[in-house]
Design a protein around this motif. Structure first.
Motif, PDB file in Angstrom:
ATOM      1  N   ASP A   1     -12.579 -85.803  11.943  1.00 40.12           N
ATOM      2  CA  ASP A   1     -13.380 -85.424  10.443  1.00 40.12           C
ATOM      3  C   ASP A   1     -12.219 -85.528   9.443  1.00 40.12           C
ATOM      4  O   ASP A   1     -12.609 -86.036   8.560  1.00 40.12           O
ATOM      5  CB  ASP A   1     -13.572 -83.882  10.479  1.00 40.12           C
ATOM      6  CG  ASP A   1     -14.636 -83.443  11.826  1.00 40.12           C
ATOM      7  OD1 ASP A   1     -15.417 -84.328  11.981  1.00 40.12           O
ATOM      8  OD2 ASP A   1     -14.716 -82.434  12.246  1.00 40.12           O
TER       9      ASP A   1
ATOM     10  N   GLN B   1     -13.055 -87.949   6.316  1.00 37.39           N
ATOM     11  CA  GLN B   1     -12.876 -87.320   4.876  1.00 37.39           C
ATOM     12  C   GLN B   1     -12.004 -88.075   4.170  1.00 37.39           C
ATOM     13  O   GLN B   1     -12.369 -88.507   2.800  1.00 37.39           O
ATOM     14  CB  GLN B   1     -12.600 -86.055   4.948  1.00 37.39           C
ATOM     15  CG  GLN B   1     -13.667 -85.054   5.547  1.00 37.39           C
ATOM     16  CD  GLN B   1     -13.006 -83.705   5.819  1.00 37.39           C
ATOM     17  OE1 GLN B   1     -12.114 -83.334   5.332  1.00 37.39           O
ATOM     18  NE2 GLN B   1     -13.571 -82.908   6.474  1.00 37.39           N
TER      19      GLN B   1
ATOM     20  N   GLU C   1     -13.509 -91.443   2.942  1.00 40.86           N
ATOM     21  CA  GLU C   1     -14.542 -91.211   1.966  1.00 40.86           C
ATOM     22  C   GLU C   1     -13.882 -90.879   0.641  1.00 40.86           C
ATOM     23  O   GLU C   1     -14.564 -91.479  -0.252  1.00 40.86           O
ATOM     24  CB  GLU C   1     -15.603 -90.377   2.470  1.00 40.86           C
ATOM     25  CG  GLU C   1     -16.856 -90.189   1.671  1.00 40.86           C
ATOM     26  CD  GLU C   1     -17.480 -89.085   1.991  1.00 40.86           C
ATOM     27  OE1 GLU C   1     -17.471 -88.750   3.278  1.00 40.86           O
ATOM     28  OE2 GLU C   1     -18.457 -88.328   1.394  1.00 40.86           O
ATOM     29  N   LYS C   2     -13.394 -90.029   0.552  1.00 43.15           N
ATOM     30  CA  LYS C   2     -12.678 -89.354  -0.784  1.00 43.15           C
ATOM     31  C   LYS C   2     -11.589 -90.286  -1.459  1.00 43.15           C
ATOM     32  O   LYS C   2     -11.616 -90.557  -2.521  1.00 43.15           O
ATOM     33  CB  LYS C   2     -11.930 -88.240  -0.454  1.00 43.15           C
ATOM     34  CG  LYS C   2     -12.897 -86.931  -0.365  1.00 43.15           C
ATOM     35  CD  LYS C   2     -11.973 -85.669  -0.315  1.00 43.15           C
ATOM     36  CE  LYS C   2     -13.189 -84.522   0.001  1.00 43.15           C
ATOM     37  NZ  LYS C   2     -12.270 -83.067  -0.199  1.00 43.15           N
TER      38      LYS C   2
END
Lengths: 397, 179
Positions: free
Chosen positions: A55, A59, A62-63
């Motif tokens: 995860d 994340q 993506e960020k």
């Protein structure tokens, strides 16, 4: 010394581990890096052995797709866009990675202690005070000229362009042979096919991806993409099957491009960059490593992104066909520098296997030792390509 | 201490003076005079003797940067200029009527020097005139065993001129590397 430590955000560590890491960075690593909050970080470190590591990884990608990821794990892992660190982390190992990372951040350019010298104790518990965090304000970002060729790749951004193959031992022939990419697995392959279609039809093509829309103006030799190079770099390296492969294109007639749109780039320069960020030090699948290749002519380096040693490789290849491995050997450089150069030229149609019989019969000769070697080195050092933000023009007097 | 030169040549208005200025550690010394005759249409002033700049290297060595006069009638100076030169930078103005003829003229004029050293070709004004293309320039250079580098160059940009000079050095010796 004006030290600017690299700022690292950590994921998957409890408070005790974070504290230990802080001590490790401040002590054995001489403050070359500090732990900061995620929004202030230059790069991100994930403990891959943490149950939620996947995860965290998703994340982070993506960020902050532009940031480099460090993966800390018991077993060596090979993750896209990630530098791998195995536990227990040694000072040498960590400093080596920091050195690569700092090369990607010219603002932090400074001497990093040689890993081989003055080894410090590895026991992080022996060091004392805990640094306050965050220690430094966020880095001032350099002005990001959107698509101006960043010629300085050769000097400062090796980790970002060719440095991700740390899981490949280039001295191992078997591992070397596996260091390839297939263009059709990435945005590169699809986009090249659409460009060819646009050129043959003369129509403007609009290509849709799950990410952005790309327009190709074949009559003007332009590509329009509303994204900066950092975003493109992140997207270029992701295999299509990991992003749903949701690609399509359509002809939209022959509208004129807005020539003042800063998102326009020449097709040549765009594809060149895309290849670099797709290859990342790998070679094209269809290119045999030990067969001679020839270079049609010099790439137009003043308008292209220059990877490390690219000028030297081009110069040697212009003297006659050589295999990519022979090029690396003769220039005494790591193969991935040749791989990324060969990839850009191959995908741009400038490099191809040498087909003439004489090309394979004649053994390439090492470049003769020339006069002025020391002088040339001094001139080249003087002409060191400026980093972004440095003035590139002189006022005429 | 040895004195070394890099020679910049090319037709009137190709950007020789500007290119030298771009990489020189001193403001380029110019020897322009009001243009007359054939050069007036290209620029108001032209180089009548030679332009000069210098790059100061570590250890006190210097590289002298010489620009040849743009007008062919001064070509008696060229032999003197190239003595001791380590390479030639040829700038060609793509907006002139016959850039290939210009290139051929200068390559022929400096053929002995190029034979002993090397040449790198910068094509200027490509933003104004996109043809001929670089591909077409290379087609003109087929007779070279080892075709020289040909790049689009904006002589005002240090980076462009720097890459051109670097390519010249690597063309002479690919084995050399910088730190």
């Amino acid at each position: 010394m004006d030290k600017k430590p690299l700022k690292i955000a950590v994921y998957g560590m409890d408070q005790r581990s974070v504290k230990t890491m802080q001590l490790f960075l401040k002590g054995p690593c001489h403050g070359e890096a500090v732990i900061v909050a995620p929004e202030q970080a230059d790069c991100e470190l994930i403990d891959i052995d943490h149950p939620q590591a996947k995860d965290f990884y998703d994340q982070c990608l993506e960020k902050h797709p532009e940031r480099t990821l460090l993966a800390l794990s018991l077993e060596k892992v090979a993750l896209e866009h990630t530098l791998s660190l195995t536990k227990p982390v040694s000072r040498d190992q960590f400093l080596h990675v920091l050195s690569d990372l700092k090369a990607a951040f010219p603002q932090l350019k400074q001497s990093i202690p040689e890993a081989e010298t003055s080894r410090a104790p590895q026991n992080t518990e022996q060091t004392s005070s805990i640094p306050e965090q965050p220690e430094q304000p966020p880095l001032k970002q350099e002005a990001d000229p959107k698509h101006e060729p960043d010629h300085s790749a050769a000097q400062h951004n090796q980790a970002a362009f060719i440095g991700i193959l740390n899981d490949i031992d280039f001295s191992d022939q078997q591992q070397l042979a596996s260091a390839y990419y297939q263009a059709q697995d990435y945005l590169l392959g699809y986009l090249k096919a659409v460009i060819n279609h646009a050129k043959s039809s003369g129509d403007v093509m609009q290509m849709s991806t799950s990410w952005k829309t790309i327009r190709i103006y074949p009559q003007h030799g332009l590509i329009n993409l509303e994204a900066n190079d950092k975003q493109l770099r992140a997207f270029a390296g992701i295999p299509l099957h990991q992003i749903n492969n949701n690609l399509s294109f359509k002809a939209i007639g022959r509208p004129e491009p807005d020539l003042n749109d800063e998102n326009n780039q020449t097709i040549e320069a765009f594809i060149w960059k895309l290849v670099i960020w797709t290859s990342r030090g790998r070679y094209p699948y269809k290119l045999a490593l030990d067969a001679p290749v020839y270079l049609k002519h010099w790439p137009n380096f003043t308008r292209l992104l220059i990877t490390p040693h690219a000028l030297r490789i081009a110069a040697l290849l212009m003297q006659g066909p050589r295999s990519v491995l022979e090029l690396a050997r003769q220039l005494d450089i790591s193969p991935q520098y040749v791989f990324v150069f060969a990839s850009t030229c191959y995908e741009s149609g400038l490099l191809a296997p040498a087909r003439r019989q004489s090309d394979t019969l004649i053994q390439p000769v090492p470049p003769p030792i020339k006069r002025h070697k020391g002088l040339f080195k001094k001139i080249l050092n003087k002409l060191h390509i400026p980093v972004p933000g440095e003035s590139d023009t002189h006022e005429s007097t | 201490m040895n004195q070394h030169k890099i020679i910049f040549t090319g037709p009137v208005g190709a950007g020789k003076t500007t290119a030298i200025d771009s990489i020189s550690d001193i403001p380029a010394i110019k020897t322009d005079a009001d243009a007359s005759d054939m050069t007036r249409q290209r620029k108001k002033a032209t180089t009548v003797a030679m332009d000069y700049g210098v790059m100061n290297l570590e250890g006190g060595e210097k590289i002298h940067l010489y620009g040849t006069p743009g007008q062919e009638r001064f070509d008696f100076m060229w032999d003197i200029l190239v003595t001791g030169g380590i390479g030639l930078v040829l700038l060609v103005d793509n907006s002139r009527a016959a850039p290939f003829k210009d290139m051929a003229f200068f390559l022929e004029s400096f053929s002995d020097f190029i034979e002993k050293t090397s040449v790198a070709i910068g094509v200027t004004q490509m933003d104004k005139s996109q043809t001929p293309t670089l591909e077409e320039y290379y087609a003109q250079l087929k007779s070279f065993d080892c075709p020289p580098p040909v790049f689009a160059v904006d002589a005002r940009k240090t980076q462009d001129v720097s890459i051109l000079v670097q390519s010249l050095l690597f063309a002479i010796d690919p084995g050399v590397s910088c730190e």
